[in-house]
Design an enzyme around this catalytic site. Structure first.
Site, PDB file in Angstrom:
ATOM      1  N   GLY A   1      -1.989  -3.651  -3.437  1.00  8.31           N
ATOM      2  CA  GLY A   1      -3.259  -3.392  -2.750  1.00  8.31           C
ATOM      3  C   GLY A   1      -4.434  -3.480  -3.718  1.00  8.31           C
ATOM      4  O   GLY A   1      -5.480  -4.069  -3.409  1.00  8.31           O
TER       5      GLY A   1
ATOM      6  N   GLU B   1       5.453   7.667  -4.881  1.00  9.42           N
ATOM      7  CA  GLU B   1       6.142   7.312  -3.644  1.00  9.42           C
ATOM      8  C   GLU B   1       7.536   6.788  -3.990  1.00  9.42           C
ATOM      9  O   GLU B   1       7.673   5.741  -4.615  1.00  9.42           O
ATOM     10  CB  GLU B   1       5.316   6.235  -2.927  1.00  9.42           C
TER      11      GLU B   1
ATOM     12  N   LYS C   1       0.953 -13.449   6.676  1.00  6.07           N
ATOM     13  CA  LYS C   1       2.128 -13.568   5.795  1.00  6.07           C
ATOM     14  C   LYS C   1       2.971 -12.311   5.872  1.00  6.07           C
ATOM     15  O   LYS C   1       2.610 -11.271   5.332  1.00  6.07           O
ATOM     16  CB  LYS C   1       1.727 -13.800   4.335  1.00  6.07           C
TER      17      LYS C   1
ATOM     18  N   CYS D   1       5.509   4.788   4.663  1.00 10.80           N
ATOM     19  CA  CYS D   1       4.342   5.316   3.963  1.00 10.80           C
ATOM     20  C   CYS D   1       4.003   6.722   4.455  1.00 10.80           C
ATOM     21  O   CYS D   1       3.447   7.526   3.722  1.00 10.80           O
ATOM     22  CB  CYS D   1       3.154   4.374   4.148  1.00 10.80           C
TER      23      CYS D   1
ATOM     24  N   THR E   1       0.543   0.324  -3.334  1.00  9.91           N
ATOM     25  CA  THR E   1      -0.785   0.566  -3.895  1.00  9.91           C
ATOM     26  C   THR E   1      -1.083  -0.441  -5.006  1.00  9.91           C
ATOM     27  O   THR E   1      -2.211  -0.918  -5.136  1.00  9.91           O
ATOM     28  CB  THR E   1      -0.870   2.019  -4.405  1.00  9.91           C
TER      29      THR E   1
ATOM     30  N   GLU F   1      -3.836  -0.572   3.819  1.00  9.84           N
ATOM     31  CA  GLU F   1      -2.961   0.554   4.191  1.00  9.84           C
ATOM     32  C   GLU F   1      -1.886   0.633   3.126  1.00  9.84           C
ATOM     33  O   GLU F   1      -1.020  -0.238   3.055  1.00  9.84           O
ATOM     34  CB  GLU F   1      -2.320   0.319   5.559  1.00  9.84           C
TER      35      GLU F   1
HETATM   36  P1  NDP Z   1       4.374  -5.135  -1.860  1.00 10.77           P
HETATM   37  O1  NDP Z   1       3.083  -4.472  -1.937  1.00 10.77           O
HETATM   38  O2  NDP Z   1       4.917  -5.805  -3.060  1.00 10.77           O
HETATM   39  O3  NDP Z   1       4.370  -6.226  -0.688  1.00 10.77           O
HETATM   40  C1  NDP Z   1       3.594  -6.157   0.508  1.00 10.77           C
HETATM   41  C2  NDP Z   1       3.199  -7.560   0.911  1.00 10.77           C
HETATM   42  O4  NDP Z   1       2.339  -8.117  -0.099  1.00 10.77           O
HETATM   43  C3  NDP Z   1       4.375  -8.522   1.022  1.00 10.77           C
HETATM   44  O5  NDP Z   1       4.155  -9.437   2.058  1.00 10.77           O
HETATM   45  C4  NDP Z   1       4.338  -9.207  -0.326  1.00 10.77           C
HETATM   46  O6  NDP Z   1       4.977 -10.455  -0.341  1.00 10.77           O
HETATM   47  C5  NDP Z   1       2.844  -9.357  -0.528  1.00 10.77           C
HETATM   48  N1  NDP Z   1       2.459  -9.615  -1.893  1.00 10.77           N
HETATM   49  C6  NDP Z   1       3.146  -9.353  -3.041  1.00 10.77           C
HETATM   50  N2  NDP Z   1       2.453  -9.789  -4.113  1.00 10.77           N
HETATM   51  C7  NDP Z   1       1.300 -10.324  -3.654  1.00 10.77           C
HETATM   52  C8  NDP Z   1       0.172 -10.940  -4.257  1.00 10.77           C
HETATM   53  N3  NDP Z   1       0.103 -11.103  -5.582  1.00 10.77           N
HETATM   54  N4  NDP Z   1      -0.827 -11.360  -3.472  1.00 10.77           N
HETATM   55  C9  NDP Z   1      -0.772 -11.207  -2.132  1.00 10.77           C
HETATM   56  N5  NDP Z   1       0.276 -10.662  -1.500  1.00 10.77           N
HETATM   57  C10 NDP Z   1       1.300 -10.205  -2.239  1.00 10.77           C
HETATM   58  O7  NDP Z   1       5.397  -4.116  -1.339  1.00 10.77           O
HETATM   59  P2  NDP Z   1       6.961  -4.271  -1.423  1.00 10.77           P
HETATM   60  O8  NDP Z   1       7.339  -4.857  -0.146  1.00 10.77           O
HETATM   61  O9  NDP Z   1       7.486  -4.958  -2.611  1.00 10.77           O
HETATM   62  O10 NDP Z   1       7.321  -2.767  -1.605  1.00 10.77           O
HETATM   63  C11 NDP Z   1       7.170  -2.148  -2.877  1.00 10.77           C
HETATM   64  C12 NDP Z   1       6.696  -0.755  -2.730  1.00 10.77           C
HETATM   65  O11 NDP Z   1       5.492  -0.727  -1.965  1.00 10.77           O
HETATM   66  C13 NDP Z   1       7.634   0.135  -1.978  1.00 10.77           C
HETATM   67  O12 NDP Z   1       8.623   0.629  -2.797  1.00 10.77           O
HETATM   68  C14 NDP Z   1       6.689   1.183  -1.479  1.00 10.77           C
HETATM   69  O13 NDP Z   1       6.450   2.135  -2.469  1.00 10.77           O
HETATM   70  C15 NDP Z   1       5.426   0.425  -1.210  1.00 10.77           C
HETATM   71  N6  NDP Z   1       5.269   0.031   0.193  1.00 10.77           N
HETATM   72  C16 NDP Z   1       4.385   0.700   0.973  1.00 10.77           C
HETATM   73  C17 NDP Z   1       4.242   0.367   2.284  1.00 10.77           C
HETATM   74  C18 NDP Z   1       3.319   1.062   3.188  1.00 10.77           C
HETATM   75  O14 NDP Z   1       3.444   0.935   4.401  1.00 10.77           O
HETATM   76  N7  NDP Z   1       2.346   1.789   2.707  1.00 10.77           N
HETATM   77  C19 NDP Z   1       5.030  -0.675   2.895  1.00 10.77           C
HETATM   78  C20 NDP Z   1       5.901  -1.353   1.992  1.00 10.77           C
HETATM   79  C21 NDP Z   1       5.992  -0.999   0.689  1.00 10.77           C
HETATM   80  P3  NDP Z   1       6.534 -10.607  -0.707  1.00 10.77           P
HETATM   81  O15 NDP Z   1       7.152  -9.265  -0.735  1.00 10.77           O
HETATM   82  O16 NDP Z   1       7.048 -11.481   0.352  1.00 10.77           O
HETATM   83  O17 NDP Z   1       6.584 -11.251  -2.053  1.00 10.77           O
END
Ligand code: NDP
Length: 501
Positions: A246, A395, A188, A297, A243, A263
């Site tokens: 996560g 972050e 996904k 990140c 996080t 990650e």
């Molecule tokens: P999220 O953690 O919200 O999203 C990452 C993935 O998880 C997306 O595919 C998202 O789907 C999915 N997801 C969201 N909710 C759920 C759930 N309940 N169960 C399973 N999967 C889920 O990150 P964001 O993209 O919203 O970014 C928000 C913040 O996260 C950023 O501002 C940043 O601080 C951090 N971030 C860190 C990253 C890293 O590489 N370490 C990368 C991206 C973000 P969808 O978004 O399609 O709803």
């Protein structure tokens, strides 16, 4: 805000309609489509099906069947390797199309997107090599009557959930290794940047990956992502993102005790000593802070400067940061593109405002940029930041650099470690002892010495503490997608039921 002007490069571009891949069939969603507005251009560029929980369950069932009964886990390592190599060739051949999708959907500069595609193709090749080298252990030292063999078996069905900041690169840090091990998958991507992952689905079919081995769902996290973390037929979850999500993923997976690889975020320090090559460092500081608009990140978002050089270094970083070309992501000369969504731009702005209220000074930028295209943020430097401020601990995920100072090596280490994250760090000094001391004492998964954010498929990547769990890349990456099985083989007569060792 001025009205968005459709850039010339998108003149002949029509928004693309995508479908999901379930059990080898391209599938429409049952709900209304999700529209992606390009963050750097303000126009709709992609439409995806809004997948549902039922779609997720069908995808998981397909992956389960492909694992339990299908050919993929039963192929030789060489057969899987050859298919992964074909995929790598196709990725390289279609790199421009994939990079274009990542550029317009995420707002990253096109030149950078092309670089990420080259890196991704290399990872697929590396994983292909590992597919042939996956092996266990044997023990011929357990006595005449015993031979012990430790097998590595594919773990089963893996859910792969990825974020929006490096759409193709991050799926490439997970999927080829899971496939190399013989797993089947449900993937996904973020609902904001699903295009290149769906195109990858076409590539994998063309490369010869059998139906059901890679299923790709689009939709929101709570609707399609959540079942991927709870369903009893899923054996492992590999997640990259925030996080918070996560943590939720780990809690969900705990219901059925799935293996979890995470990650997550980072708040990565660059520690600079007075004897450093400052010319080299200034460049790395600007790159580390503003690469991918800081939506990374690994961003070097905290400078921890020795007090004696802090004023000079801050001024020099600001002077170079002023030259960074922020603009149209499709312009090949652009260095920093757009911010992913208007809401995220607001969040970045509120961190800057909060820091100013807490006593930090805005040494550069601090505001949104109105380029008449989409949403952009000026490269920003905050000086006078103290370790207790939110901007020093959390972050921001935007082009915001916080400057802190230190006087002794111990203090630098204390400040570097005084956060919940531990993804990466940098140290700058010409003195080997200094670099090694920092390298050993800073709690982070990667420590760069006199460089920043270099990477290679061979080098493991992941975080300490709340930056995650497990490591991606490197020669053990395939093993992460396996279970360990012990075969304890006996020869000759057994000695009763009491068998002291
Ligand atoms: P999220 O953690 O919200 O999203 C990452 C993935 O998880 C997306 O595919 C998202 O789907 C999915 N997801 C969201 N909710 C759920 C759930 N309940 N169960 C399973 N999967 C889920 O990150 P964001 O993209 O919203 O970014 C928000 C913040 O996260 C950023 O501002 C940043 O601080 C951090 N971030 C860190 C990253 C890293 O590489 N370490 C990368 C991206 C973000 P969808 O978004 O399609 O709803």
């Amino acid at each position: 805000m001025t009205a968005h002007v459709k850039p010339k490069a998108l003149d002949n571009f029509a928004a693309r309609d995508f479908r999901m891949l379930i059990d080898g069939v391209w599938t429409e969603g049952s709900g209304p489509a999700l529209e992606r507005v390009a963050p750097g251009h303000g126009v709709v560029v992609s439409r995806y099906p809004a997948g549902t929980k039922a779609d997720a369950e069908r995808a998981i069932a397909a992956a389960r069947k492909a694992f339990d009964d299908g050919p993929w886990p039963r192929m030789t390592g060489a057969e899987r390797s050859n298919i992964l190599l074909r995929a790598a060739d196709l990725i390289a051949a279609k790199a421009d199309e994939l990079a274009f999708l990542d550029c317009i959907e995420s707002g990253k500069p096109i030149s950078q997107a092309k670089g990420e595609l080259a890196g991704a193709a290399d990872i697929w090749r590396y994983a292909a090599a590992l597919a042939r080298d996956l092996h266990g252990e044997s023990y011929n030292t357990l006595g005449e009557g015993t031979l012990g063999v430790v097998l590595r078996e594919a773990i089963g069905v893996v859910s792969i959930i990825t974020p929006w900041n490096f759409p193709f690169l991050i799926v490439s840090q997970k999927l080829p290794f899971a496939l190399a091990a013989g797993c089947t998958t449900v993937v996904k991507p973020s609902e904001l940047t699903s295009g290149s992952t769906l195109l990858l689905g076409e590539i994998l079919i063309e490369a010869g990956v059998p139906a059901g081995v890679v299923n790709i769902l689009t939709g929101t996290g709570p609707e399609v992502g959540a079942p991927m973390t709870t369903h009893p037929d899923v054996d492992m979850v590999s997640f990259t993102g925030s996080t918070g999500v996560g943590r939720l993923t780990m809690a969900n997976a705990a219901q059925t005790l799935k293996k979890v690889s995470l990650e997550l975020g980072g708040k990565n320090p660059q520690i600079v000593f007075p004897d450093a090559n400052l010319e080299e460092f200034i460049d790395a500081a600007v790159f580390g802070a503003y690469f991918n608009a800081g939506e990374c990140c690994n961003a070097g978002s905290r400078l921890i400067l020795h007090k004696s050089i802090a004023a000079e270094v801050t001024a020099r970083v600001a002077a170079l940061a002023r030259k960074v070309r922020v603009g149209d992501p499709l312009d090949p000369t652009t260095q920093v593109g757009a911010i992913i969504t208007p809401q995220h731009l607001d969040k970045i702005g509120s961190y800057v405002d909060g820091a100013a209220t807490a006593g930090a000074s805005v040494a550069l930028g601090g505001t949104a940029l109105d380029l008449g295209l989409g949403q952009f943020m000026a490269p920003t430097i905050l000086s006078g930041v103290t370790p207790d401020m939110a901007v020093a601990r959390e972050e921001v995920f935007g082009p915001v650099l916080s400057v802190l100072t230190f006087e002794t090596t111990d203090e630098a280490i204390r400040i570097a470690n005084a956060i919940d994250y531990g993804l990466s760090a940098g140290v700058w000094s010409r003195d080997f002892d200094t670099c090694l001391t920092i390298g050993r004492k800073v709690r982070a998964g990667t420590v760069w010495m006199n460089t920043f954010m270099d990477g290679a498929s061979e080098l493991p990547f992941g975080g300490y503490r709340q930056s995650g769990l497990g490591r991606e890349l490197g020669r053990h990456a395939v093993e992460d997608y396996t279970e360990t099985k012990t075969l304890n083989m006996h020869m000759g007569a057994r000695t009763g039921w009491w068998m002291p060792r």
